[in-house]
Design a protein around this motif. Structure first.
Motif, mmCIF file in Angstrom:
data_model
loop_
_atom_site.group_PDB
_atom_site.id
_atom_site.type_symbol
_atom_site.label_atom_id
_atom_site.label_comp_id
_atom_site.label_asym_id
_atom_site.label_seq_id
_atom_site.Cartn_x
_atom_site.Cartn_y
_atom_site.Cartn_z
ATOM 1 N N ALA A 59 0.820 -1.209 0.000
ATOM 2 C CA ALA A 59 0.000 0.000 0.000
ATOM 3 C C ALA A 59 0.850 1.253 0.000
ATOM 4 C CB ALA A 59 -0.920 0.004 1.216
ATOM 5 N N ALA A 60 2.056 1.185 0.533
ATOM 6 C CA ALA A 60 2.990 2.303 0.499
ATOM 7 C C ALA A 60 4.313 1.814 -0.048
ATOM 8 C CB ALA A 60 3.183 2.887 1.903
ATOM 9 N N ALA A 61 4.986 2.655 -0.840
ATOM 10 C CA ALA A 61 6.271 2.257 -1.402
ATOM 11 C C ALA A 61 7.283 2.038 -0.281
ATOM 12 C CB ALA A 61 6.776 3.345 -2.352
ATOM 13 N N PRO A 62 8.141 1.012 -0.390
ATOM 14 C CA PRO A 62 9.094 0.730 0.680
ATOM 15 C C PRO A 62 10.154 1.812 0.792
ATOM 16 C CG PRO A 62 9.573 -0.599 -1.242
ATOM 17 C CD PRO A 62 8.278 0.099 -1.530
ATOM 18 N N GLU A 63 10.752 1.900 1.963
ATOM 19 C CA GLU A 63 11.760 2.923 2.199
ATOM 20 C C GLU A 63 13.096 2.577 1.553
ATOM 21 O OE1 GLU A 63 11.442 5.892 3.555
ATOM 22 O OE2 GLU A 63 9.299 5.547 3.803
ATOM 23 N N ARG A 64 13.443 1.294 1.473
ATOM 24 C CA ARG A 64 14.749 0.900 0.974
ATOM 25 C C ARG A 64 14.606 0.171 -0.356
ATOM 26 N NH1 ARG A 64 19.743 0.950 3.108
ATOM 27 N NH2 ARG A 64 21.293 -0.558 2.383
ATOM 28 N N LEU A 65 15.218 0.731 -1.385
ATOM 29 C CA LEU A 65 15.183 0.137 -2.713
ATOM 30 C C LEU A 65 16.622 -0.089 -3.178
ATOM 31 C CD1 LEU A 65 12.273 2.361 -3.957
ATOM 32 C CD2 LEU A 65 12.177 -0.129 -3.823
ATOM 33 N N GLY A 66 16.818 -0.196 -4.495
ATOM 34 C CA GLY A 66 18.136 -0.474 -5.028
ATOM 35 C C GLY A 66 18.984 0.770 -5.211
ATOM 36 N N VAL A 67 20.163 0.543 -5.785
ATOM 37 C CA VAL A 67 21.144 1.612 -6.001
ATOM 38 C C VAL A 67 21.457 1.696 -7.490
ATOM 39 C CG1 VAL A 67 23.516 2.355 -5.558
ATOM 40 C CG2 VAL A 67 22.163 1.355 -3.707
ATOM 41 N N LEU A 68 21.341 2.900 -8.048
ATOM 42 C CA LEU A 68 21.686 3.155 -9.446
ATOM 43 C C LEU A 68 23.188 3.380 -9.532
ATOM 44 C CD1 LEU A 68 20.313 3.648 -12.261
ATOM 45 C CD2 LEU A 68 20.402 6.085 -11.703
ATOM 46 N N SER A 69 23.846 2.622 -10.412
ATOM 47 C CA SER A 69 25.300 2.651 -10.473
ATOM 48 C C SER A 69 25.774 2.778 -11.910
ATOM 49 C CB SER A 69 25.869 1.360 -9.853
ATOM 50 O OG SER A 69 27.263 1.285 -10.008
ATOM 51 N N ALA A 70 26.741 3.660 -12.145
ATOM 52 C CA ALA A 70 27.401 3.794 -13.437
ATOM 53 C C ALA A 70 28.882 4.036 -13.187
ATOM 54 C CB ALA A 70 26.807 4.945 -14.248
ATOM 55 N N GLN A 71 29.715 3.453 -14.012
ATOM 56 C CA GLN A 71 31.154 3.560 -13.805
ATOM 57 C C GLN A 71 31.596 5.021 -13.794
ATOM 58 O OE1 GLN A 71 33.494 1.429 -16.682
ATOM 59 N NE2 GLN A 71 35.324 1.431 -15.412
ATOM 60 N N GLY A 72 32.376 5.382 -12.769
ATOM 61 C CA GLY A 72 32.871 6.744 -12.671
ATOM 62 C C GLY A 72 31.887 7.736 -12.096
ATOM 63 N N LYS A 73 30.693 7.280 -11.727
ATOM 64 C CA LYS A 73 29.658 8.146 -11.169
ATOM 65 C C LYS A 73 29.367 7.733 -9.730
ATOM 66 C CE LYS A 73 28.809 9.709 -15.435
ATOM 67 N NZ LYS A 73 29.063 11.074 -15.895
ATOM 68 N N ALA A 74 28.989 8.703 -8.913
ATOM 69 C CA ALA A 74 28.600 8.369 -7.546
ATOM 70 C C ALA A 74 27.300 7.569 -7.565
ATOM 71 C CB ALA A 74 28.410 9.654 -6.733
ATOM 72 N N PRO A 75 27.169 6.549 -6.722
ATOM 73 C CA PRO A 75 25.928 5.763 -6.694
ATOM 74 C C PRO A 75 24.767 6.595 -6.167
ATOM 75 C CG PRO A 75 27.354 5.127 -4.887
ATOM 76 C CD PRO A 75 28.153 6.064 -5.739
ATOM 77 N N TYR A 76 23.578 6.210 -6.583
ATOM 78 C CA TYR A 76 22.352 6.900 -6.144
ATOM 79 C C TYR A 76 21.375 5.857 -5.623
ATOM 80 C CZ TYR A 76 17.879 9.349 -6.328
ATOM 81 O OH TYR A 76 16.653 9.887 -6.007
ATOM 82 N N ARG A 77 20.918 6.017 -4.376
ATOM 83 C CA ARG A 77 19.940 5.091 -3.812
ATOM 84 C C ARG A 77 18.525 5.612 -4.078
ATOM 85 N NH1 ARG A 77 19.551 0.774 -0.921
ATOM 86 N NH2 ARG A 77 21.766 0.722 -0.382
#
Length: 240
Positions: A17-35
């Motif tokens: 019913a509500a989106a979870p608080e913890r999901l995955g991490v977006l990652s690209a080489q040479g870039k800072a990760p984004y959660r």
């Protein structure tokens, strides 16, 4: 609690019913990760509804991956969050349409809401600024009232469970519709392919070519030529 998948369109799962608080991490080489965040999941579900009808199918998976690629490789410096990027980029998620072409296509619809003023050059005179009521309503619809199929795509994609079908593509649009806009008729398959390849060349892009199971009359996908030297895929979503 409803199940999210439509028969034959993807694995069964349940959207909370509500989106979870913890999901995955977006990652690209040479870039800072984004959660990814719960707010990102909500706007991704709305994006899937607006851009691909809310279905759990290859087109929805592809448009989400185009946004992952574009955010990670090109636009993250300009948007603090993934959902802010989606709301700026996606026509159905814009409070007021940014493109005069989109406004011209929608201005005669019964649900078009004029917000005041018109577009200046190079737009033709008299094209009003505004947005469709259907899209304004979509932007306000809470997570629990979004279709379970769209919520499922959002949760699985942002959790790292949706495969990338389009490589490093960062651009999409319907060249089937663009052909119609230019010629007032829809193309046959050969005309569509020629038009698509010529459109890509003009834009400095490369069409990804046919992908089994992906109907690119709906949305056609392109890679920017400046990204051609990157490994494929250059962007990943790591499970949280």
């Amino acid at each position: 609690m409803p199940t999210t998948s439509t028969a034959g369109r993807g694995p069964a799962s349940v959207a909370p019913a509500a989106a979870p608080e913890r999901l995955g991490v977006l990652s690209a080489q040479g870039k800072a990760p984004y959660r990814f965040t719960a707010e990102d999941a909500e706007w991704t579900a709305r994006f899937v509804i607006g851009e691909s009808g809310g279905r759990d199918d290859p087109d929805s998976h592809a448009v989400v991956w185009a946004m992952f690629n574009r955010y990670a490789l090109l636009t993250r410096p300009y948007y603090r969050t993934f959902n802010a990027f989606l709301r700026a980029y996606s026509t159905p998620l814009q409070p007021v349409l940014k493109s005069w072409g989109a406004s011209r296509r929608n201005m005669d619809r019964a649900d078009f809401v004029r917000t005041g003023g018109t577009f200046g050059p190079p737009a033709p005179p008299g094209i009003p600024r505004g947005q469709r009521r259907a899209y304004l309503d979509l932007q306000r619809r809470p997570w629990a009232q979004l279709p379970s199929s769209a919520r499922s795509v959002a949760l699985r994609a942002l959790g790292g469970a949706v495969a990338n079908p389009i490589g490093n593509a960062t651009e999409f649009g319907s060249t089937y519709v663009y052909f119609h806009d230019a010629n007032r008729r829809y193309p046959n398959p050969d005309e569509w392919r020629r038009f698509t390849e010529q459109y890509a060349e003009r834009m400095g892009w490369k069409w990804i070519g046919p992908v089994p199971g992906l109907d690119q009359n709906t949305n056609t996908f392109f890679v920017q030529r400046r990204l051609a030297a990157l490994p494929v895929p250059a962007v990943r979503v790591l499970a949280g």
